[in-house]
Design an enzyme around this catalytic site. Structure first.
Site, PDB file in Angstrom:
ATOM      1  N   PHE A 168       0.817  -1.218   0.000  1.00 22.77           N
ATOM      2  CA  PHE A 168       0.000   0.000   0.000  1.00 22.77           C
ATOM      3  C   PHE A 168       0.854   1.273   0.000  1.00 22.77           C
ATOM      4  O   PHE A 168       0.463   2.284   0.578  1.00 22.77           O
ATOM      5  CB  PHE A 168      -0.980   0.001   1.180  1.00 22.77           C
ATOM      6  CG  PHE A 168      -2.096  -0.993   1.027  1.00 22.77           C
ATOM      7  CD1 PHE A 168      -3.312  -0.609   0.491  1.00 22.77           C
ATOM      8  CD2 PHE A 168      -1.924  -2.321   1.385  1.00 22.77           C
ATOM      9  CE1 PHE A 168      -4.340  -1.518   0.317  1.00 22.77           C
ATOM     10  CE2 PHE A 168      -2.934  -3.242   1.218  1.00 22.77           C
ATOM     11  CZ  PHE A 168      -4.155  -2.845   0.675  1.00 22.77           C
ATOM     12  N   CYS A 182     -14.983  -0.067   0.221  1.00 22.78           N
ATOM     13  CA  CYS A 182     -14.498  -0.163   1.601  1.00 22.78           C
ATOM     14  C   CYS A 182     -13.823   1.113   2.099  1.00 22.78           C
ATOM     15  O   CYS A 182     -14.332   1.772   3.004  1.00 22.78           O
ATOM     16  CB  CYS A 182     -13.533  -1.342   1.740  1.00 22.78           C
ATOM     17  SG  CYS A 182     -14.335  -2.952   1.549  1.00 22.78           S
TER      18      CYS A 182
END
Length: 481
Positions: free
Chosen positions: A260, A271
């Protein structure tokens, strides 16, 4: 074990199929008759690699079935999962109407002991509300002494890798009440998840409130890493650094890691946007502002404009007469999910400036057409292949990092495009290789000399290297609506 999963959407369907694969008898319940009919026929309403085979195999084995009838499904169930949607409301809080409606149905039709599992992403305190709804229905039926327990078991599934995440989880979070019924639920949940804990125990036991908060905290942390790296990418652009080199240098620190840390056009999907907003809202209700998470949201909203900014710096704010190819529309690869996809914002901004767009996505074309054509029909078309989207394009915009985009034939691309300009929102390509191929390339926090000159307006785009003469320029593509 006999399991009921209420909700045959993304989380519910993956949960039902994977629990059936581990030998349980699973009934999926959904209120949508059309969806249930599709599933009963072996179809799958969402794109998730491997899910269709998993559903069909377990249906054929008799371990997985689907129905709209809650009473019959609950009759023999030991564990009931609630896996319905919790969409955001206007103020950012999670809408619990579907979760609470399922709780009422459970209370209206259950008779013996049940473990009710909140699998949906819900705010802290939701288990208490679900418990109250079920108990109210039991009391109304004169069955107030029928035992049940509500536990929290949040999902941590990545779209595009959900089956692997479920079958080989890095952790299984279960929140239980501190009570005899909680211990009874622990025994059932231990048995249920035993196949996923064979090599080592991945279950993290905690209280219910902590489990509910863990889901939001985890997603907020991942979103924070993305937004942080996007800010670093903007700084890299200003300073002339390469954000990919920075990423590799940072990620080599084992305390940080590589996950990430990829700069891009911002996060989307069902999400991160919803959960960060819901966390901020929940904290505000307790009088505690979440300054970091609010900043994450602000950075992400700004990042969706980054590709638009590169386009306007290259072609000006009036984009009439400019044709742009777009590769990728889904919010991430290996899914057809268009919810909160950065492409929706990017397309809207470019169309508002008069651009003509030709887009291609390997999987999400039906969903993209449904989302985009009602608003932008006159300005956007859809190509059957990545290459055909490039015909007469003044630039290529990469919005989703599908694997099929990673090693294209750059010589063939140059032949099709009117101008060799790539504005890469996912940093798929090496800037120097693009320079050698004659492409002006500008990504997010990295660029080559041609790209820097073009985006900065220091070089006429008509002087870009090209293999196509003015007489040989490709015709504008036919648009497939």
């Amino acid at each position: 074990m006999n399991i009921v999963v209420v909700g045959a959407g993304y989380v519910g369907l993956v949960t039902a199929a994977c629990l059936a694969e581990s030998g349980n008898r699973v009934v999926g319940v959904d209120h949508d008759p059309a969806r249930v009919l599709l599933l009963q026929a072996g179809g799958v309403p969402i794109h998730e690699p491997g899910l269709d085979d998993l559903v069909q195999r377990n249906q054929q084995a008799g371990r997985l079935s689907f129905t709209t009838a809650m009473p019959q499904a609950l009759a023999d169930a030991e564990v009931v999962f609630i896996a319905v949607g919790t969409p955001p409301t206007e103020d950012g809080s999670a809408d619990l109407q579907h979760v609470l409606a399922v709780a009422r149905q459970i209370g209206q039709h259950m008779h013996g002991f049940k473990v009710v599992v909140n699998k949906s992403t819900v705010p802290v305190g939701t288990a208490q509300r679900v418990t109250a709804e079920i108990q109210a229905q039991l009391d109304e039926r004169g069955l107030g002494d029928v035992p049940f327990v509500v536990v929290s078991n949040p999902e941590f599934l990545k779209e595009g890798a959900a089956i692997e995440d479920f079958m080989r989880p890095d952790r299984i979070v279960v929140g239980l009440p501190d009570s005899p019924l909680g211990e009874r639920a622990r025994m059932l949940m231990t048995r249920l998840y035993q196949p996923f804990n064979r090599h080592h125990d991945r279950t993290v036991w905690m209280d219910v409130l902590s489990a509910e908060l863990t889901k939001y905290a985890a997603n907020a942390m991942l979103a924070t890493r993305i937004s942080f790296m996007n800010e670093v990418a903007l700084l890299a652009d200003e300073m002339g650094a390469d954000v990919d080199s920075v990423r590799r240098g940072m990620g080599s620190d084992e305390r940080i890691g590589h996950s990430f840390l990829y700069a891009g056009t911002g996060y989307g999907g069902s999400c991160f946007p919803k959960d960060t907003r819901a966390l901020v809202r929940s904290a505000a209700e307790h009088g505690l502002p979440m300054h970091v998470v609010q900043a994450v949201e602000t950075v992400n909203a700004r990042q969706k404009d980054r590709l638009v900014s590169l386009v306007t710096r290259t072609f000006g704010h009036d984009l009439r007469g400019v044709t742009l190819a777009i590769w990728g529309l889904a919010f991430k690869p290996n899914t057809n999910d268009m919810r909160e996809a950065p492409s929706l914002h990017i397309v809207g901004e470019l169309v508002a400036r008069g651009a003509r767009l030709v887009a291609h996505d390997p999987v999400a074309m039906p969903e993209a057409r449904a989302a985009l054509l009602p608003h932008h029909r006159a300005h956007i078309g859809f190509a059957d292949s990545p290459m055909s989207a490039l015909d007469a394009a003044d630039a290529l915009l990469i919005v989703t990092e599908w694997k099929c985009f990673q090693n294209p034939d750059f010589a063939a691309m140059g032949q099709r495009m009117r101008q060799r300009i790539i504005l890469d929102g996912r940093n798929l390509y090496d800037p120097q290789q693009m320079q050698e191929a004659g492409f002006a390339y500008h990504g997010i926090g990295r660029r080559n000399a041609l790209g820097l000159s073009v985006v900065a307006g220091q070089m006429s785009r008509t002087h870009l290297p090209t293999t196509t003469t003015a007489q040989e320029a490709p015709r504008a593509p036919r648009l497939h609506r």
